[in-house]
Write an enzyme that holds these catalytic residues in place. Structure first.
Site, PDB file in Angstrom:
ATOM      1  N   ASP A 226       0.828  -1.206   0.000  1.00 44.14           N
ATOM      2  CA  ASP A 226       0.000   0.000   0.000  1.00 44.14           C
ATOM      3  C   ASP A 226       0.863   1.257   0.000  1.00 44.14           C
ATOM      4  O   ASP A 226       1.829   1.362   0.769  1.00 44.14           O
ATOM      5  CB  ASP A 226      -0.890   0.033   1.243  1.00 44.14           C
ATOM      6  CG  ASP A 226      -1.820  -1.170   1.329  1.00 44.14           C
ATOM      7  OD1 ASP A 226      -1.731  -2.053   0.454  1.00 44.14           O
ATOM      8  OD2 ASP A 226      -2.633  -1.213   2.269  1.00 44.14           O
TER       9      ASP A 226
ATOM     10  N   HIS B  64      -0.893   4.595  -0.499  1.00 40.17           N
ATOM     11  CA  HIS B  64      -1.817   5.555   0.125  1.00 40.17           C
ATOM     12  C   HIS B  64      -1.371   7.011   0.024  1.00 40.17           C
ATOM     13  O   HIS B  64      -1.214   7.712   1.028  1.00 40.17           O
ATOM     14  CB  HIS B  64      -2.029   5.185   1.597  1.00 40.17           C
ATOM     15  CG  HIS B  64      -2.961   4.027   1.788  1.00 40.17           C
ATOM     16  ND1 HIS B  64      -4.227   3.980   1.248  1.00 40.17           N
ATOM     17  CD2 HIS B  64      -2.795   2.852   2.466  1.00 40.17           C
ATOM     18  CE1 HIS B  64      -4.812   2.852   1.578  1.00 40.17           C
ATOM     19  NE2 HIS B  64      -3.963   2.131   2.310  1.00 40.17           N
TER      20      HIS B  64
ATOM     21  N   ASP C  16      -4.174   0.065  -3.493  1.00 39.89           N
ATOM     22  CA  ASP C  16      -4.274   1.082  -2.444  1.00 39.89           C
ATOM     23  C   ASP C  16      -3.312   2.236  -2.688  1.00 39.89           C
ATOM     24  O   ASP C  16      -2.493   2.582  -1.850  1.00 39.89           O
ATOM     25  CB  ASP C  16      -4.061   0.471  -1.058  1.00 39.89           C
ATOM     26  CG  ASP C  16      -5.267  -0.331  -0.590  1.00 39.89           C
ATOM     27  OD1 ASP C  16      -6.250  -0.417  -1.350  1.00 39.89           O
ATOM     28  OD2 ASP C  16      -5.225  -0.867   0.519  1.00 39.89           O
TER      29      ASP C  16
ATOM     30  N   ASN D 156      -8.592  -2.445  -2.241  1.00 41.39           N
ATOM     31  CA  ASN D 156      -9.916  -2.182  -1.696  1.00 41.39           C
ATOM     32  C   ASN D 156     -10.239  -0.691  -1.637  1.00 41.39           C
ATOM     33  O   ASN D 156     -11.394  -0.282  -1.748  1.00 41.39           O
ATOM     34  CB  ASN D 156     -10.062  -2.816  -0.303  1.00 41.39           C
ATOM     35  CG  ASN D 156      -9.125  -2.208   0.716  1.00 41.39           C
ATOM     36  OD1 ASN D 156      -7.902  -2.209   0.524  1.00 41.39           O
ATOM     37  ND2 ASN D 156      -9.671  -1.705   1.815  1.00 41.39           N
ATOM     38  N   HIS D 157      -9.206   0.170  -1.509  1.00 35.76           N
ATOM     39  CA  HIS D 157      -9.482   1.607  -1.441  1.00 35.76           C
ATOM     40  C   HIS D 157      -9.868   2.169  -2.802  1.00 35.76           C
ATOM     41  O   HIS D 157     -10.667   3.110  -2.869  1.00 35.76           O
ATOM     42  CB  HIS D 157      -8.294   2.356  -0.837  1.00 35.76           C
ATOM     43  CG  HIS D 157      -8.247   2.252   0.647  1.00 35.76           C
ATOM     44  ND1 HIS D 157      -8.728   3.236   1.490  1.00 35.76           N
ATOM     45  CD2 HIS D 157      -7.798   1.264   1.457  1.00 35.76           C
ATOM     46  CE1 HIS D 157      -8.572   2.867   2.749  1.00 35.76           C
ATOM     47  NE2 HIS D 157      -8.000   1.678   2.754  1.00 35.76           N
TER      48      HIS D 157
END
Length: 228
Positions: A105, A107, A141, A176-177
């Site tokens: 991830d 982010h 992500d 999932n994000h």
């Protein structure tokens, strides 16, 4: 030719396209921008055009991308990478690689992304691909939690092209994000990233106005000053 039929560094025609609608809604842009972006992304590649008008368009698009990406190196020097072709679009298969690196991830954190890619031996101090034939997989992500979503997407898009030219690969997956954003769930959205997307949209609008004015100027054939 980077103008309209070519590839802007932001990956509008790649798997990350799904979240764009919710992001534009999040910053109040509505569905028009998404529809236009999707339309542009689906246009077929055109033959390279070295006319003054085409070169001016390429300059404007690179100027816009440089401003929108907040200084992250873009794909201005990489053109014409062939798209993936598969017999069955539902199945994606690649041959075994000698070296595979997985990146977790990110982010919206450019510094973390740079550290991860450097630790993996994939980029140099200038953020350029040095991984050779390595296959890297960013497992998703990219969005939420951090303020650097736009420059991060530019960064990943450019590295995909550079890796392919070097005989390697960078696969960027949806996590999932990305799925949450596509579904309208923005509870983890970072305010700074929303501001960045609004800033990016303004750069895109400026580029579109400059290109439209360039086309009108070329069509008229008169020595009128360009204005936006």
């Amino acid at each position: 030719d980077l103008c309209r039929g070519g590839a802007r560094p932001l990956a509008l025609d790649r798997p990350n396209m799904g979240w764009l609608s919710s992001v534009t809604e999040r910053i109040g842009l509505g569905g028009a921008a998404t529809a236009q972006a999707a339309k542009d992304a689906q246009r077929p590649e055109r033959a390279r055009d070295d006319s003054p008008q085409a070169l001016f368009k390429a300059f404007i698009i690179n100027l816009v991308d440089g401003g929108a990406s907040r200084g992250a190196p873009t794909a201005d020097s990489v053109r014409g990478c062939p798209a993936e072709t598969q017999r069955d679009p539902r199945v994606v298969q690649y041959p075994a690689a000698k070296r595979v690196v997985a990146i977790g991830d990110l982010h919206g954190d450019m510094e973390k992304a740079r550290r991860a890619f450097r630790l993996g031996g994939l980029i140099d101090a200038g953020d350029r691909w040095v991984g050779g034939e390595t296959v890297a997989v960013q497992v998703g992500d990219q969005l939420d939690r951090g303020p650097d979503e736009v420059p991060l997407l530019y960064f990943l898009e450019r590295l995909q092209r550079e890796a392919q030219q070097a005989g390697g690969r960078l696969h960027v997956l949806n996590g999932n994000h990305e799925t949450m954003n596509a579904a309208g769930d923005t509870r983890y959205a970072h305010r700074g990233a929303s501001v960045d997307f609004a800033h990016w949209h303004e750069w895109m609008r400026l580029g579109d106005r400059l290109i439209a004015r360039c086309e009108a100027y070329a069509g008229a054939g008169r020595g009128e000053p360009l204005s936006v």
